[in-house]
Design a protein around this motif. Structure first.
Motif, PDB file in Angstrom:
ATOM      1  N   GLY A 127       0.803  -1.216   0.000  1.00 54.68           N
ATOM      2  CA  GLY A 127       0.000   0.000   0.000  1.00 54.68           C
ATOM      3  C   GLY A 127       0.834   1.263   0.000  1.00 54.68           C
ATOM      4  O   GLY A 127       2.049   1.249  -0.264  1.00 54.68           O
ATOM      5  N   ASP A 170      -3.957   3.722   1.057  1.00 51.02           N
ATOM      6  CA  ASP A 170      -3.464   3.736   2.432  1.00 51.02           C
ATOM      7  C   ASP A 170      -4.387   2.923   3.344  1.00 51.02           C
ATOM      8  O   ASP A 170      -5.479   2.493   2.938  1.00 51.02           O
ATOM      9  CB  ASP A 170      -3.289   5.164   2.961  1.00 51.02           C
ATOM     10  N   VAL A 171      -3.942   2.698   4.567  1.00 53.11           N
ATOM     11  CA  VAL A 171      -4.678   1.819   5.491  1.00 53.11           C
ATOM     12  C   VAL A 171      -6.067   2.359   5.780  1.00 53.11           C
ATOM     13  O   VAL A 171      -7.058   1.617   5.785  1.00 53.11           O
ATOM     14  CB  VAL A 171      -3.874   1.633   6.802  1.00 53.11           C
ATOM     15  N   ALA A 184      -8.539  -3.132   9.176  1.00 49.97           N
ATOM     16  CA  ALA A 184      -7.436  -2.826   8.272  1.00 49.97           C
ATOM     17  C   ALA A 184      -6.253  -2.356   9.105  1.00 49.97           C
ATOM     18  O   ALA A 184      -6.396  -1.469   9.942  1.00 49.97           O
ATOM     19  CB  ALA A 184      -7.838  -1.745   7.270  1.00 49.97           C
ATOM     20  N   ASP A 185      -5.118  -2.969   8.911  1.00 50.18           N
ATOM     21  CA  ASP A 185      -3.914  -2.549   9.615  1.00 50.18           C
ATOM     22  C   ASP A 185      -2.716  -2.809   8.711  1.00 50.18           C
ATOM     23  O   ASP A 185      -2.872  -3.309   7.589  1.00 50.18           O
ATOM     24  CB  ASP A 185      -3.758  -3.278  10.959  1.00 50.18           C
ATOM     25  N   GLY A 186      -1.531  -2.454   9.164  1.00 46.94           N
ATOM     26  CA  GLY A 186      -0.372  -2.599   8.294  1.00 46.94           C
ATOM     27  C   GLY A 186       0.926  -2.778   9.051  1.00 46.94           C
ATOM     28  O   GLY A 186       0.978  -2.659  10.283  1.00 46.94           O
ATOM     29  N   ALA A 219      -8.382   1.835   2.871  1.00 48.56           N
ATOM     30  CA  ALA A 219      -8.693   0.415   2.730  1.00 48.56           C
ATOM     31  C   ALA A 219      -9.762  -0.007   3.731  1.00 48.56           C
ATOM     32  O   ALA A 219     -10.680  -0.766   3.396  1.00 48.56           O
ATOM     33  CB  ALA A 219      -7.426  -0.419   2.912  1.00 48.56           C
ATOM     34  N   ILE A 270      -0.439  -3.781   3.705  1.00 51.03           N
ATOM     35  CA  ILE A 270      -1.765  -3.584   4.272  1.00 51.03           C
ATOM     36  C   ILE A 270      -2.439  -4.943   4.429  1.00 51.03           C
ATOM     37  O   ILE A 270      -2.403  -5.771   3.513  1.00 51.03           O
ATOM     38  CB  ILE A 270      -2.623  -2.666   3.389  1.00 51.03           C
TER      39      ILE A 270
END
Length: 288
Positions: A146, A174-175, A192-194, A178, A256
């Motif tokens: 991402g 981006d997170v 949603a995380d990264g 998303a 992501i």
């Protein structure tokens, strides 16, 4: 209303996926990192989820891991050769883009999409289709690169091209965006995380070679002119200028991770607004 033009060239994307198959084992580190994380998250799920759609199958590793867990796996990939390999090995393999999945509603208990959603033309549409082909209370897990990925490469190319830079790296999600797309697609309990994966390169050519080897070439429908040798040489110099004392430049991939469930009446629902039996003021007063 006329349909929106494609962001990515579907045929070129498929060719890049096919091109990477033969040497993928030499460039599979990003896929392995995402797959390992998705499988770890799946291991925490206390449900059977026996029927699986695997989206993105450049090799047999994901399918083998899922089958070792007792699951029945169908593979879908934007590339022809990956889908063919799944069929040739006795499984189900379909060449399909994620925003045009050829499956009936309520077909799978679990969808795992590993490493492809960063270059799908209609990401919101793909998520909606994935929710539809899940059975009620089915789970979707996804991972892709991402926003924030490849900052050194982008900076080197921008500096090398000067006043008229082209677009050589795909637009990235981006997170936060998303997560919003998951909710809009109708998933329950969306998350949603990264994480950032750091990679160090001795030169820009090796980085570009890895990107090509993992099928991440420029598949934009409207592409800038190809990089000239002079631009590449200048970009290599800018990339080297950012190197650490050992001569290697730190690059990063911002990954992501998405998860969401197809809604089902059995799922826990948030309390109805206004249904609390104790006011916030009273609760706070009790803590004084």
């Amino acid at each position: 209303m006329e349909p929106r033009p494609d962001i990515f060239d579907r045929a070129r994307r498929a060719r890049y996926r096919d091109r990477m198959i033969a040497g993928f084992a030499d460039h599979d580190f990003l896929h392995r990192a995402m797959l390992d994380e998705l499988l770890d998250r799946l291991a925490d799920v206390q449900r059977d989820l026996p029927e699986v759609l695997l989206i993105g199958c450049p090799d047999g590793s994901a399918r083998a891991a899922l089958e070792a867990m007792g699951k029945r796996v169908a593979c879908a990939d934007p590339g022809f050769l990956a889908a063919k390999a799944a069929r040739d090995s006795g499984g189900a393999g379909v060449q399909a883009d994620e925003d045009a999945l050829p499956f009936a509603d309520d077909s799978f208990d679990l969808i795992i999409a590993c490493g492809t959603l960063d270059s799908v033309n209609d990401l919101p549409g793909a998520l909606i289709l994935m929710r539809r082909v899940l059975r009620p209370d089915g789970l979707m897990l996804a991972a892709f690169a991402g926003a924030g990925s490849l900052p050194r490469l982008k900076a080197a190319l921008l500096a090398a091209e000067g006043d008229r830079p082209g677009q050589h790296v795909h637009p990235q999600v981006d997170v936060r965006s998303a997560g919003d797309l998951l909710s809009r697609a109708g998933f329950a309990m969306p998350v949603a995380d990264g994480e950032v994966l750091n990679i160090r390169y001795g030169d820009i050519v090796r980085l570009m070679h890895d990107l090509r080897g993992m099928g991440a070439g420029n598949a934009l429908a409207t592409r800038s002119p190809a990089l000239t040798r002079d631009v590449l040489m200048r970009a290599a110099g800018h990339f080297a200028d950012a190197a650490d004392p050992d001569g290697r430049t730190a690059e990063q991939m911002a990954l992501i991770y998405l998860s969401g469930w197809k809604p089902d009446p059995s799922q826990a629902a948030p309390a109805r607004r206004g249904s609390a039996t104790v006011s916030l003021a009273a609760a706070l007063k009790g803590k004084e």
